[in-house]
Scaffold this active site. Structure first.
Site, PDB file in Angstrom:
ATOM      1  N   GLN A 131       0.837  -1.209   0.000  1.00 37.55           N
ATOM      2  CA  GLN A 131       0.000   0.000   0.000  1.00 37.55           C
ATOM      3  C   GLN A 131       0.869   1.255   0.000  1.00 37.55           C
ATOM      4  O   GLN A 131       0.575   2.245  -0.670  1.00 37.55           O
ATOM      5  CB  GLN A 131      -0.904  -0.017   1.241  1.00 37.55           C
ATOM      6  CG  GLN A 131      -1.821   1.193   1.344  1.00 37.55           C
ATOM      7  CD  GLN A 131      -2.879   1.199   0.269  1.00 37.55           C
ATOM      8  OE1 GLN A 131      -3.572   0.224   0.067  1.00 37.55           O
ATOM      9  NE2 GLN A 131      -3.013   2.317  -0.442  1.00 37.55           N
ATOM     10  N   ASP A 224      -6.852   5.871   8.438  1.00 38.98           N
ATOM     11  CA  ASP A 224      -7.230   4.486   8.119  1.00 38.98           C
ATOM     12  C   ASP A 224      -8.402   4.135   9.029  1.00 38.98           C
ATOM     13  O   ASP A 224      -8.680   4.843  10.007  1.00 38.98           O
ATOM     14  CB  ASP A 224      -6.021   3.556   8.377  1.00 38.98           C
ATOM     15  CG  ASP A 224      -6.299   2.101   8.016  1.00 38.98           C
ATOM     16  OD1 ASP A 224      -7.210   1.844   7.201  1.00 38.98           O
ATOM     17  OD2 ASP A 224      -5.594   1.217   8.551  1.00 38.98           O
ATOM     18  N   ARG A 292      -2.018   0.975  -6.819  1.00 38.99           N
ATOM     19  CA  ARG A 292      -1.654  -0.352  -6.305  1.00 38.99           C
ATOM     20  C   ARG A 292      -1.178  -1.229  -7.468  1.00 38.99           C
ATOM     21  O   ARG A 292      -0.206  -1.966  -7.347  1.00 38.99           O
ATOM     22  CB  ARG A 292      -2.869  -1.010  -5.619  1.00 38.99           C
ATOM     23  CG  ARG A 292      -3.323  -0.357  -4.329  1.00 38.99           C
ATOM     24  CD  ARG A 292      -2.348  -0.548  -3.199  1.00 38.99           C
ATOM     25  NE  ARG A 292      -2.103  -1.941  -2.909  1.00 38.99           N
ATOM     26  CZ  ARG A 292      -2.866  -2.726  -2.141  1.00 38.99           C
ATOM     27  NH1 ARG A 292      -3.921  -2.223  -1.549  1.00 38.99           N
ATOM     28  NH2 ARG A 292      -2.538  -3.997  -1.930  1.00 38.99           N
TER      29      ARG A 292
HETATM   30  N1  NVA Z   1      -5.697  -1.367   8.794  1.00 38.26           N
HETATM   31  C1  NVA Z   1      -6.613  -1.970   7.841  1.00 38.26           C
HETATM   32  C2  NVA Z   1      -6.093  -1.797   6.443  1.00 38.26           C
HETATM   33  C3  NVA Z   1      -7.034  -2.328   5.374  1.00 38.26           C
HETATM   34  C4  NVA Z   1      -6.455  -2.223   3.983  1.00 38.26           C
HETATM   35  C5  NVA Z   1      -6.809  -3.445   8.179  1.00 38.26           C
HETATM   36  O1  NVA Z   1      -5.826  -4.117   8.510  1.00 38.26           O
HETATM   37  O2  NVA Z   1      -7.958  -3.909   8.130  1.00 38.26           O
HETATM   38  N1   CP Z   2      -6.188  -1.069   0.689  1.00 32.97           N
HETATM   39  C1   CP Z   2      -6.378  -2.398   0.599  1.00 32.97           C
HETATM   40  O1   CP Z   2      -5.489  -3.205   0.871  1.00 32.97           O
HETATM   41  O2   CP Z   2      -7.615  -2.754   0.146  1.00 32.97           O
HETATM   42  P1   CP Z   2      -8.228  -4.225   0.143  1.00 32.97           P
HETATM   43  O3   CP Z   2      -8.393  -4.647   1.584  1.00 32.97           O
HETATM   44  O4   CP Z   2      -9.547  -4.093  -0.579  1.00 32.97           O
HETATM   45  O5   CP Z   2      -7.289  -5.139  -0.581  1.00 32.97           O
END
Ligand code: NVA
Ligand code: CP
Length: 307
Positions: A131, A224, A292
């Site tokens: 990411q 986030d 990405r």
């Molecule tokens: N911090 C979040 C990021 C999702 C792309 C998770 O781990 O769910």
């Molecule tokens: N940002 C990200 O990793 O998205 P997904 O969870 O949809 O893959």
């Protein structure tokens, strides 16, 4: 020695910059390189749900001349009937690379230790380094550079995104300031690691409780979800603890006027970010999501050249 990408600082600043250059080249000329011609397969394993990671790796592997082998761990032997090490020994004789979204960083390390082909972390509880390559690409496109810029990360800074922002942005020559409540600030070890890198570029790592102090002078503001995958049971408690940490237009107004807003997505409007910011003029989230694809293609191409 096989090179892997399990966390942001598995790359040196120079290597990270090389991958971002390659990503720009691949974005301009999407089918220019075919390291997986054959076609070879690339394993993409999911222990957690995903939209962006699944689509961008599957598309990127196809663009690079390969065939993505998407494995939902629930329908495989991995982790239940067969160890990570044995899985690695089966996969590495057949696939060109292994991409894995999982919980434990130790599991990724075990996979890498037993694999002769590169292993890429596509999100663990501790890091989300793919990411960050996409975010840095988005920042480069916007400002023409990363060095000397300041990124502010607001909210849950004790999670994978908080850790990766600190270390990856430091490697890119940026300053990072965190605005997070007590109990959700990054671990001292991660801050120290980022600080040691940032120092080499004359940049700074700062941690505040007050989000307004963190965003002052920022070129990039980001956040986030307050409830990462695997923490769903804590949702009610967390929503209360993060009150006051929503990135809204009042908070954005304290950053530089030219500041952009990023979010790895999925986003929860009204919680970590207000709709007016996520969907507003400063937001670059759709470019970030597209990046990405380009960043991960560059990473896979670069790794194919190292091994
Ligand atoms: N911090 C979040 C990021 C999702 C792309 C998770 O781990 O769910
Ligand atoms: N940002 C990200 O990793 O998205 P997904 O969870 O949809 O893959």
């Amino acid at each position: 020695m096989t090179r892997h990408f399990l966390k942001d600082d598995d790359l040196t600043p120079k290597e990270q910059a090389e991958i971002l250059e390659l990503a720009l080249e691949l974005k301009a000329n999407r089918f220019a390189h075919k390291p997986f011609a054959g076609p070879q397969t690339v394993a993409v394993i999911f222990d957690k749900t995903s939209t962006r990671t699944r689509v961008s790796f599957a598309t990127g592997i196809a663009d690079l001349g390969g065939v993505p082998l998407i494995i939902d761990s629930g329908s495989s032997q991995l982790g239940k009937k067969e160890s990570v090490a044995d899985t690695a020994r089966v996969l590495d004789r057949q696939v060109a690379q292994i991409i894995w979204r999982t919980y434990s960083q130790a599991g990724l390390e075990e996979m890498a230790a037993n694999s002769k082909v590169p292993v890429i972390n596509s999100l663990s509880d501790d890091w989300h380094p793919c990411q960050l390559l996409a975010d840095l690409l988005t920042i480069r496109e916007e400002f023409g550079k990363t060095q000397g810029l300041k990124l502010a990360y607001i909210g849950d800074a004790a999670n994978n995104m908080g850790n990766s922002y600190l270390v990856a942005c430091a490697l890119a020559g940026m300053s990072v300031s965190i605005g997070a409540p007590a109990g959700f600030q990054p671990a001292a070890e991660v801050v120290a690691r980022a600080q040691a890198i940032a120092q080499q570029f004359g940049q700074h790592i700062e941690v505040f409780e007050d989000p307004a102090l963190a965003v002052a002078g920022a070129d990039v503001v980001t956040t986030d979800t307050w409830v990462s995958m695997g923490m769903e049971d804590e949702k009610e408690k967390r929503v209360k603890l993060f009150a006051g940490y929503t990135v809204d237009s009042a908070l954005m107004a304290k950053a530089n006027p030219s500041a952009i807003f990023l979010h790895c997505l999925p986003a929860y409007r009204g919680y970590e970010v207000a709709a007016e910011v996520l969907d507003g003029a400063q937001s670059r989230i759709w470019d970030e999501a597209e990046n990405r694809l380009h960043a991960q293609k560059a990473l896979m191409l670069w790794l194919s050249r190292q091994n």
